[in-house]
Each structure stands twice: as C-alpha cells, then as structure tokens.
Design an enzyme around this catalytic site. Structure first.
Site, PDB file in Angstrom:
ATOM      1  N   MET A  24      23.440  74.181  49.888  1.00 21.26           N
ATOM      2  CA  MET A  24      22.366  75.225  50.044  1.00 21.26           C
ATOM      3  C   MET A  24      22.800  76.375  50.603  1.00 21.26           C
ATOM      4  O   MET A  24      22.479  76.880  51.756  1.00 21.26           O
ATOM      5  CB  MET A  24      21.248  74.521  51.074  1.00 21.26           C
ATOM      6  CG  MET A  24      20.590  73.111  50.251  1.00 21.26           C
ATOM      7  SD  MET A  24      19.615  72.207  51.316  1.00 21.26           S
ATOM      8  CE  MET A  24      21.034  71.435  51.615  1.00 21.26           C
ATOM      9  N   ASP A  36      24.290  67.724  53.761  1.00 26.17           N
ATOM     10  CA  ASP A  36      23.642  69.069  53.489  1.00 26.17           C
ATOM     11  C   ASP A  36      24.283  70.378  54.051  1.00 26.17           C
ATOM     12  O   ASP A  36      24.377  70.284  55.481  1.00 26.17           O
ATOM     13  CB  ASP A  36      22.266  68.642  54.094  1.00 26.17           C
ATOM     14  CG  ASP A  36      21.449  67.924  53.126  1.00 26.17           C
ATOM     15  OD1 ASP A  36      21.362  68.236  51.964  1.00 26.17           O
ATOM     16  OD2 ASP A  36      20.952  66.875  53.813  1.00 26.17           O
ATOM     17  N   GLY A  65      16.177  72.826  53.026  1.00 24.54           N
ATOM     18  CA  GLY A  65      15.982  73.513  54.492  1.00 24.54           C
ATOM     19  C   GLY A  65      15.983  72.691  55.645  1.00 24.54           C
ATOM     20  O   GLY A  65      16.567  72.768  56.756  1.00 24.54           O
ATOM     21  N   MET A 107      15.150  68.741  43.473  1.00 30.41           N
ATOM     22  CA  MET A 107      14.520  68.772  44.632  1.00 30.41           C
ATOM     23  C   MET A 107      13.052  68.288  44.563  1.00 30.41           C
ATOM     24  O   MET A 107      12.371  68.822  43.944  1.00 30.41           O
ATOM     25  CB  MET A 107      14.621  70.239  45.529  1.00 30.41           C
ATOM     26  CG  MET A 107      16.002  70.837  45.638  1.00 30.41           C
ATOM     27  SD  MET A 107      17.089  69.753  46.559  1.00 30.41           S
ATOM     28  CE  MET A 107      16.146  69.548  48.030  1.00 30.41           C
TER      29      MET A 107
HETATM   30  C1  DX5 Z   1      16.824  69.063  52.371  1.00 29.81           C
HETATM   31  C2  DX5 Z   1      17.955  68.123  52.382  1.00 29.81           C
HETATM   32  C3  DX5 Z   1      17.689  66.948  52.161  1.00 29.81           C
HETATM   33  C4  DX5 Z   1      17.237  66.225  53.394  1.00 29.81           C
HETATM   34  C5  DX5 Z   1      16.256  64.947  52.794  1.00 29.81           C
HETATM   35  O1  DX5 Z   1      16.910  70.501  52.371  1.00 29.81           O
HETATM   36  O2  DX5 Z   1      18.660  68.911  51.172  1.00 29.81           O
HETATM   37  O3  DX5 Z   1      18.856  66.393  51.778  1.00 29.81           O
HETATM   38  O4  DX5 Z   1      18.080  65.681  54.195  1.00 29.81           O
HETATM   39  O5  DX5 Z   1      15.560  64.573  53.970  1.00 29.81           O
HETATM   40  P1  DX5 Z   1      14.439  63.626  53.909  1.00 29.81           P
HETATM   41  O6  DX5 Z   1      14.908  62.406  53.162  1.00 29.81           O
HETATM   42  O7  DX5 Z   1      14.146  63.402  55.114  1.00 29.81           O
HETATM   43  O8  DX5 Z   1      13.463  64.359  53.186  1.00 29.81           O
HETATM   44 ZN    ZN Z   2      20.362  67.658  50.321  1.00 29.76          ZN
END
Ligand code: DX5
Ligand code: ZN
Length: 221
Positions: A71, A38, A145, A140
């Site tokens: 992101m 990420d 974030g 998503m």
């Molecule tokens: C959030 C990220 C995700 C995050 C997911 O912005 O893009 O990849 O790490 O984490 P979990 O699985 O804990 O929701």
């Molecule tokens: Zn992610």
C-alpha cells in the site's frame, strides 16, 4: 473449470510486533496457508507500518509463502527490495501506479506471484483488463490503512462478477483475494462469492488464534 483451494492468510498487522517470530510460528503451526504482510508508506494510505527489513527478518522463521501487500505510492521503486527480502507474492494497488502493465511485468520478472489490489469502489474494469497478466487479484473490502474495520458488503457482488468473468474467459486459475473485515461469521459468504485467498487480521488474532483458525477451516470445508 478448476475449483481453487481456499487459503487462510492471517494478516500480521494484527499480530504482536514485539514477538513477531513467535507470531509467525503460531500461524504456521495452526495450519495457515500463507502470511499476509501489510506494507504502508504514510502516503498512499494514512498509516505507516513496515518495510523490506522486517520482511527479511521474518523470512528465515517460516516456510509459509509471504504475501506482501504494498500500500505504497510508486511501488515499482520498491518491488526489487521486497523480492530480495523474500516475498513470494507481491500485490500493488492499481490506484498507486500509472503504468499497471509495466508494474505487473516487473513483479513477474523476478519470478514471484504478481497481484493487483483494488480499493472498494475502484472500477472492476481494471481487474478485468489486467486479469490475464495476474496470478491473483485482491479486492479490498475496507479502505486500506488499518486493521479492524467493518466489511464493506459491496465486495460480494464485485467478487461474484469478477469470478464469473475469470471462469468464463479461460482465467479460472487466477485467484481472488479478499482483504478487510473477514471474520468467522462472514467468511463462508465471502468464499461463496468467489474469493479463495482469505486475509483476516483482527478476525483471527482477537481471542484464541488457534481456535479461530480451526473454526475458519471447519466453516470453509
Ligand atoms: C488493511 C490491510 C489488511 C488488514 C486487515 O489496510 O490491508 O490486511 O490487516 O485487517 P482486518 O482483517 O482486521 O480487517
Ligand atoms: Zn492487506
């Protein structure tokens, strides 16, 4: 119609950043399929994580594909850096670029897999219009974030609609990736809705990682 293989993609955001090498090896040894990384800029999302330097530090320690989730605002500017760092898959947010087709082509021009990511309420039309140019589409299931947020259930209908569209329009090789709130207790429903790349951060890294991966594989069999 081809049935796409389910892939488990641990999100390194929930790993121990002070021991990133052993965390990466842990993912590989547990039989995960790819590594989700990420990238956050503090502008497109209200958090800052890592950049290409860290991706290139990870690269020599694993054979797993590196799935870089950008992101960030103005992603085109940084795509070449992430390719150079060793990314195998790059996704950009449709909300973060003005010229989506150009951005996708840019990623593809480097020979890496190109994906687009949609926030939870961004119209699915973006994905439908862009699908023929993409290798994968990430929906998503949380607002991007942070790790550890709750799964937003409207994901399920969105994934079903998108999977149907892809399968009925000769795009059955385009993968759907889910990101956010994926845990052992909802992963089957998510996969049945049509996602086959299953990103999970806190769901895998809280508790015993190896057990969690083994259980997730078992559930998805
Ligand atoms: C959030 C990220 C995700 C995050 C997911 O912005 O893009 O990849 O790490 O984490 P979990 O699985 O804990 O929701
Ligand atoms: Zn992610």
């Amino acid at each position: 119609m081809i049935k796409l293989r389910n892939k488990i993609a641990p999100s390194l955001l929930s790993s121990d950043f002070a021991n990133i090498e052993s965390e990466v090896k842990k993912c590989e040894n547990a039989g995960c399929d790819l590594l989700h990384i990420d990238i956050m800029d503090g502008h497109f999302v209200p958090n800052i994580t890592i950049g290409p330097l860290v991706v290139s530090a990870i690269r020599p320690h694993t054979k797993l594909q590196l799935d870089c989730h950008l992101m960030i605002s103005d992603p085109d500017k940084y795509v070449p850096e992430f390719v150079k760092a060793g990314a195998d898959m790059i996704s950009i947010h449709v909300e973060a670029t003005h010229h989506l087709h150009r951005s996708i082509q840019l990623i593809k021009s480097f020979g890496v897999k190109a994906g687009i990511a949609l926030n939870p309420i961004t119209p699915l039309e973006y994905a439908i219009n862009a699908a023929e140019y993409c290798d994968f589409i990430m929906l998503m299931a949380v607002n991007p974030g942070f790790g550890g947020q709750n799964f937003i259930t409207s994901f399920l209908n969105r994934a079903k609609t998108l999977r149907n569209y892809l399968d009925n329009n000769g795009l059955d090789n385009v993968e759907i990736e889910v990101d956010g709130g994926v845990k052992l207790d909802n992963v089957l429903e998510i996969a049945n809705a049509g996602a086959n790349i299953l990103v999970s951060g806190s769901g895998l890294f809280s508790g015993n990682f190896e057990d969690n991966v083994r259980n997730m594989k078992e559930i998805l069999k």
